[in-house]
Enzyme design. Structure first.
Site: not given
Ligand code: TDX
Ligand code: NAD
Length: 339
Positions: A126-127
């Site tokens: 979805d990104e």
């Molecule tokens: O340490 C953190 N603190 C934080 O606030 C991390 C690792 C993330 N976050 C936030 C960032 C995002 O808003 O949490 C949310 C989720 O982060 P991620 O787990 O890194 O996911 P995201 O960036 O949303 O991307 C994920 O979803 C779509 C997957 O990693 C991708 O592979 C997928 O395509």
């Protein structure tokens, strides 16, 4: 059916391989995985000795190897999951993302065309749609506006797959799923990272104001949607996958602390992710109505089971969080946690 699954040792891939062995026991699965930091054969331990799961260590960009595998195993369909998948890593070093996600996909598409593969399932995200404001949903016709090197590389791969359909007639189906959670997710992603840090009484680094919204789906529901799209999807079509479970990051972090019995004082608001997308929300109407797919898990129950799994399987995440991971963690969070 003989299916080539790429990235089958990663989080979604290993859940998918096990799911397919369960629900399609007659299929032979050839699992091509490079075993980067995110790929772990231990995720597939229960398939040891299974003659219908053939693991091959290799790179999707290795055209010769892929064509060889397609010929030897008479591959009917490809489910393409192999990718560099973490947004923060793509900000630290975009090159690996272009190599694996863009050039790797191109090689796989070319090999599939040359070898007469009957269906190519492109596992996108979805990104690709970028960020939403407080209201509205992504539909399959929303504009593609990726913001990070990760999402730009996935958008490129997604569009290459569709181009191979339109130009060369390759039978391609594209899926764009929301954020997954569940067992065997590498502890760099939000949910497992927060569980592991909480269990260690380490700070929980929440980016920005914690009000960014993601739309969460249990990994097994993603797997069932991928099988549905593979079997029933129409060639050249895109299907959004999501479970209508929008949550603010901070709500999830607090829920995790509640589940493991740790205090909210562990929460630490840190410097925001550059280019941080504010909100994702998927409209899954097309896959629900056209292909009859529905998710089976609720977020509250799924989160509880997932947190329990991480608590019970410390040996798994302790092993995958090796020296290489610790170095990444240091680089990623050193300034964030101190400043
Ligand atoms: O340490 C953190 N603190 C934080 O606030 C991390 C690792 C993330 N976050 C936030 C960032 C995002 O808003 O949490 C949310 C989720 O982060 P991620 O787990 O890194 O996911 P995201 O960036 O949303 O991307 C994920 O979803 C779509 C997957 O990693 C991708 O592979 C997928 O395509
Ligand atoms: P992951 O990082 O856990 O696993 C990726 C796997 O691909 C690993 O096993 C890795 O070794 C392998 N790999 C990487 N580069 C490779 C290469 N060049 N050749 C062969 N294998 C290689 O990722 P994940 O979270 O399981 O995501 C799987 C796919 O689903 C990705 O394409 C991702 O973009 C997509 N996706 C993920 C989410 C999510 O929330 N995790 C949501 C939507 C879509």
């Amino acid at each position: 059916m003989n299916v080539l699954v790429t990235g089958g040792c990663g989080f979604i891939g290993s859940n998918l391989v096990k799911y397919l062995r369960r629900v399609r026991p007659d299929w032979t699965l050839v699992n091509l995985d490079k075993l980067t930091y995110a790929g772990n054969l231990e995720n597939l331990k229960e398939l040891e000795g299974d003659p219908k799961h053939i693991f091959v260590r290799g790179d999707v960009a290795n055209r010769e190897l892929i064509e060889h595998l397609m010929a030897v195993h008479r591959i009917d369909a490809v489910m393409h999951l192999a990718a560099e998948s973490h947004v923060d890593r793509s900000i630290l070093g975009p090159e690996a993302f272009i190599q694996a996600n863009v050039l790797g996909t191109q090689q796989l598409l070319e090999a599939s065309r040359t070898r007469g593969v009957k269906r190519f399932l492109m596992v996108s995200t979805d990104e690709v749609y970028g960020s939403l404001g407080p209201t509205g949903y992504f539909t399959e016709t929303s504009p593609l506006q990726p913001s990070s090197p990760y999402s730009a590389s996935k958008t490129s791969a997604d569009l290459l797959a569709l181009a191979w359909h339109h130009t060369f007639g390759l039978d391609v189906v594209v899926t764009r799923c929301s954020n997954n959670y569940g067992r065997y997710q590498f502890p760099e992603k939000l949910i497992p990272l927060m569980v592991v840090n909480a269990l260690h009484d380490k700070p929980l680094p929440v980016y920005g104001d914690g009000a960014n919204v993601r739309d969460w789906l249990h990994v097994e529901d993603h797997c069932s949607a991928l099988l549905t799209a593979l079997e029933k999807g129409r060639a050249g079509e895109v299907y959004n996958i999501g479970g209508n479970s929008e949550r603010k990051n901070i709500e999830i972090v607090k829920a995790i602390l509640g589940l493991v019995g740790k205090p909210e004082s562990l929460i630490k608001y840190v410097k925001d992710r550059p280019g941080h997308d504010r909100r994702y929300a998927i409209d899954p109407t097309k896959i629900r109505t056209e292909l009859g797919w529905t998710p089976a898990h609720t977020f509250e129950q799924g989160l509880q089971e997932t947190v329990r799994w991480y608590v019970d399987n410390a040996a798994w995440w302790e092993r995958v969080m090796s020296g290489a991971y610790r170095q990444y963690f240091e680089t990623q969070y050193r300034t964030r946690l101190n400043g």
